[in-house]
Design an enzyme around this catalytic site. Structure first.
Site, PDB file in Angstrom:
ATOM      1  N   GLN A 131       0.845  -1.183   0.000  1.00  0.00           N
ATOM      2  CA  GLN A 131       0.000   0.000   0.000  1.00  0.00           C
ATOM      3  C   GLN A 131       0.886   1.240   0.000  1.00  0.00           C
ATOM      4  O   GLN A 131       1.658   1.443   0.930  1.00  0.00           O
ATOM      5  CB  GLN A 131      -0.855  -0.044   1.269  1.00  0.00           C
ATOM      6  N   GLY A 132       0.783   2.044  -1.062  1.00  0.00           N
ATOM      7  CA  GLY A 132       1.631   3.238  -1.165  1.00  0.00           C
ATOM      8  C   GLY A 132       0.890   4.491  -0.744  1.00  0.00           C
ATOM      9  O   GLY A 132       0.409   5.260  -1.579  1.00  0.00           O
ATOM     10  N   SER A 134       1.729   6.438   2.791  1.00  0.00           N
ATOM     11  CA  SER A 134       2.594   7.372   3.523  1.00  0.00           C
ATOM     12  C   SER A 134       3.802   7.813   2.703  1.00  0.00           C
ATOM     13  O   SER A 134       4.321   7.057   1.883  1.00  0.00           O
ATOM     14  CB  SER A 134       3.100   6.715   4.808  1.00  0.00           C
ATOM     15  N   GLU A 249      -9.424  -0.974   7.032  1.00  0.00           N
ATOM     16  CA  GLU A 249      -8.234  -1.196   7.846  1.00  0.00           C
ATOM     17  C   GLU A 249      -8.602  -1.106   9.324  1.00  0.00           C
ATOM     18  O   GLU A 249      -8.224  -1.927  10.134  1.00  0.00           O
ATOM     19  CB  GLU A 249      -7.146  -0.168   7.518  1.00  0.00           C
ATOM     20  N   GLU A 380      -2.231   9.844  18.945  1.00  0.00           N
ATOM     21  CA  GLU A 380      -2.629  11.256  19.000  1.00  0.00           C
ATOM     22  C   GLU A 380      -3.681  11.555  17.922  1.00  0.00           C
ATOM     23  O   GLU A 380      -4.663  12.260  18.184  1.00  0.00           O
ATOM     24  CB  GLU A 380      -1.409  12.166  18.815  1.00  0.00           C
TER      25      GLU A 380
END
Lengths: 396, 379
Positions: A131-132, A134, A249, A380
């Site tokens: 999975q591209g 980030s 996900e 966060e």
């Protein structure tokens, strides 16, 4: 409230159990499997296992029948996952991106041709996907990604860099997000693509993590040609495509069986470890800590079950995904740090040291635990999601 | 597999919330804090009208034959408004013990009265030591000439200041194994030799009392269940009581978060609503996470205790430990988030904090709940 499984569901569980007992790789030792630093061997075993699952008719259990799945119910999928976890089967992560993320996305957004081309090979694990998403400059703020896909008529020309790409060095295809409309506002100028990892111009470089292992990669694109027909969904709607994927996900993370097993191992460790001549499991402070871990794990597990129950009734998912991720990743950190405390000086010994307790699994776990509060949306970011979307606190 | 409430229970929740919003505003709660007994007959009678004390009582004895899950629906709502009143003693512990231990005559006589609001009942169990466990029961009922003479002192007896009947746990045999030698007595609060005094405590909306028994003369008919064998029944009734108490704590924590979030949206400092500051947002998110996790544990405990599953004691101990801490920390953090206004008598948040503290402590220390969990997994 009724948390019992039906007779049919129990029968299904037994069927899964029987099959697993007969079909797990011969001499399979999960302790060894999950502690080995030999990633190639790990992947080889995992791929063989995936193919066996496929031959046994278990791959894509909950996929619709029209795509070669078994159309299993939500609860059957849940039972199946539980049983896989119980025997600590070889990492299903090898094809997780394909089965659980890319496939639902293609089912939702893909063309007929794409469905025919990609879905069967995902199901059979012939094709492994990465999975591209980030990039070095686009982590938590994914929409700020800058990899370019420039329209060249019959193809796009892709230039840029992806990072934290699991499985890229084994993958046949990448599910890529790239910028197609430079002038558009950031969420609106993104498109989704299928990229053949054998395309000229792609360089995959393993990224060694702080644990010393290299599960991730950096992927570089230099004038990579991607056919127009490889775009998933309309141009500049890649953000919506990605949201579909991320929903799956989140649904796939949550409360795993591996956690329950890890806790059981920790309890075992406390039983066998002596502190000042007394079993650690007799010590009040240790008992209080272990009890707290057990309590928090059960809280996560039951929350996951509440989410499952919603899913069964066809209700939209609530915030349980973020809640379980926050709860379990934090618990994991504290649990594994606690194991090192239990072990004292022994805690530092790693796998290659013959004197290491549990083959150095605890120091490995303790170092690796940080991955879960960072990957898949940092803690966060999860808190910000809960605050602004669930609690509707103002952004500005 | 359905980890959720039924449609009827969801309707019950809505109706309960509406009822309490109308009948139990904070002005009423504050009035009860100043009230001599914190009990308002009119408010209670309306609850009787809704069938609350009849919920756990079988239809054969004038009840509605509801379930523990129905009870927790109400309990969570009680927490949201810090409702005063003898709900747990009279709608849960009392009827449970009568159903578990009572003779046909006792059930006929008392359950119907409870269901129709003619009787408030409570369990007198703890003593000066303040700890649960049969060994802590020192109050003694001496069998003499077909009678029992009761002497001793009970502490932390909920709602005794308004109770008509006290169910008193007393030792009838010395020197037994743990769990043995304890009997239950049905004692009219107005009996000669019974003295009830309130103990000043943090939550003025529900009172707790010290009850002394001096040569209280009881008949065989006052004995509830078999002599010497009541301890397991008491434990079961306590389990049934702690489940809704956990859910009330969830209600307290949930409503606290709502109150805080509402305030953070409107309070402006540095030219922006303070709810836009991430440090505050993340603190709210953490409260939400804990509240939801506590909810899951308390619902599961309800399921396990109601069905009397083998893991019920552990499931309940988990819920008790986690809900107590969650409610307390939600209040503590909530007050911090409210800032100065949260530290005033005028703001309602301290009503929630007082209730959270007393509910938690009434169940015993968290450390003991955790030890129960530890011993189930480690020993």
């Amino acid at each position: 409230m009724d948390l019992a499984y039906t007779v049919e569901e129990e029968a299904f569980r037994q069927q899964v159990r029987d099959w697993l007992q007969e079909n797990l790789p011969e001499g399979y030792d999960p302790d060894e499997y999950f502690s080995t630093p030999d990633i190639d061997e790990k992947v080889r075993v995992a791929l063989a296992w995936q193919k066996k699952l496929h031959a046994g008719g278990w791959a894509g259990l909950s996929w619709p029948r029209e795509y070669g799945g078994r159309g299993a119910t939500v609860i059957e999928q849940h039972i199946f996952n539980q049983e896989l976890g119980r025997v600590r089967a070889p990492m299903t992560a090898i094809n997780f991106i394909g089965v659980a993320m890319v496939a639902p996305t293609i089912m939702h957004w893909g063309s007929e041709a794409q469905k025919r081309r990609y879905l069967p090979a995902i199901l059979s694990s012939e094709d492994i996907w990465c999975q591209g998403f980030s990039e070095p400059g686009a982590g938590s703020d994914l929409a700020s990604l800058s990899t370019q896909a420039v329209d060249q008529g019959d193809h796009y020309l892709v230039n840029g860099q992806k990072t934290w790409t699991s499985m890229a060095h084994y993958a046949d295809f990448m599910y890529l997000l790239a910028r197609t409309g430079k002038e558009l506002r950031k969420h609106r100028g993104i498109s989704a693509f299928v990229v053949d990892m054998k395309s000229p111009g792609i360089t995959v470089r393993p990224l060694v993590q702080l644990t010393g292992e290299a599960d991730f990669n950096e992927v570089f694109f230099e004038d990579v040609q991607v056919p127009k027909s490889n775009r998933i969904g309309p141009e500049n709607q890649g953000w919506d495509v990605a949201i579909t994927t991320l929903m799956y996900e989140r649904a796939g993370m949550g409360a795993g069986m591996e956690f329950e097993l890890l806790l059981a191992q920790l309890v075992e460790l406390a039983r066998k470890t002596l502190r000042r001549g007394v079993r650690a499991s007799k010590d009040t402070w240790i008992r209080q800590n272990l009890a707290q871990f057990l309590i928090e794990w059960n809280a996560v597990k039951h929350t996951d079950l509440r989410a499952l129950s919603k899913q069964i009734r066809g209700e939209p998912p609530g915030w349980e995904g973020s809640i379980c991720k926050l709860g379990s990743s934090d618990l994991n950190l504290r649990m594994t740090a606690f194991a090192l405390e239990l072990l004292g000086p022994h805690g530092q010994l790693t796998r290659d040291c013959h004197q290491a307790v549990d083959r150095g699994a605890w120091i490995k776990q303790a170092l690796g635990a940080r991955a879960y509060t960072i990957g898949g949306g940092t803690s966060e970011i999860q808190r910000s999601i809960l605050a602004t979307r669930a609690l509707n606190l103002p952004r500005k | 597999m359905n980890f959720d409430f039924t449609e009827e229970q969801k309707l019950l929740r809505d109706a309960t919330r509406k009822f309490l919003q109308a009948q139990c505003p904070s002005a009423f709660v504050r009035r009860m804090m100043e009230h001599p007994t914190a009990h308002d007959a009119e408010f209670w009678n309306k609850q009787v009208g809704l069938g609350w004390p009849a919920m756990l009582i079988p239809e054969a004895y004038g009840g509605v034959g509801g379930t523990l899950t129905d009870i927790i629906v109400v309990a969570e709502e009680l927490g949201r408004v810090v409702a005063p009143g003898p709900f747990y003693s009279t709608a849960v512990t009392g009827p449970s013990l009568l159903c578990l231990a009572g003779s046909e005559e006792q059930k006929q006589g008392t359950l119907a009265r409870i269901a129709e609001g003619g009787c408030l009942i409570t369990l007198a169990l703890l003593e000066a030591g303040g700890s649960y466990g049969s060994e802590s029961v020192r109050t003694f009922a001496d069998r003499r000439l077909g009678k029992f003479i009761l002497n001793g002192e009970k502490w932390f007896v909920p709602d005794a200041q308004v109770a008509d009947i006290l169910l008193v746990a007393a030792r009838t045999t010395h020197g037994t194994a743990p769990g043995g030698g304890i009997s239950l007595f049905l004692v009219e609060a107005a009996s000669k030799g019974v003295r009830i005094e309130q103990m000043d405590a943090v939550d003025r909306t529900r009172r707790t009392c010290r009850v002394t028994f001096q040569d209280v003369s009881l008949e065989e008919g006052n004995l509830l269940g078999e002599a010497d064998r009541s301890w397991p029944l008491i434990e079961r009734a306590l389990d049934l009581t702690w489940v809704p108490c956990c859910c009330e704590m969830v209600g307290l924590a949930d409503r606290t978060l709502e109150i805080v979030v509402e305030y953070l949206k409107v309070r402006v400092q540095f030219d922006r609503p303070i709810g836009s500051f991430q440090s505050l947002q993340h603190r709210c998110a953490d409260i939400m996470v804990h509240n939801e996790l506590a909810k899951s544990l308390s619902y599961y405990a309800c399921y396990a205790v109601e069905k009397n599953l083998p893991d019920a004691p552990v499931a309940l101990a988990m819920a008790q430990a986690y809900c107590s801490e969650t409610a307390r920390s939600a209040l503590s953090d909530g007050i911090q988030l409210l800032g100065g206004i949260g530290f005033t008598w005028e703001h309602d948040i301290h009503l929630y904090q007082r209730r959270a503290i007393s509910l938690g402590l009434n169940m015993g220390p968290v450390e003991e709940h955790r030890e129960k969990v530890a011993s189930a997994f480690l020993d």
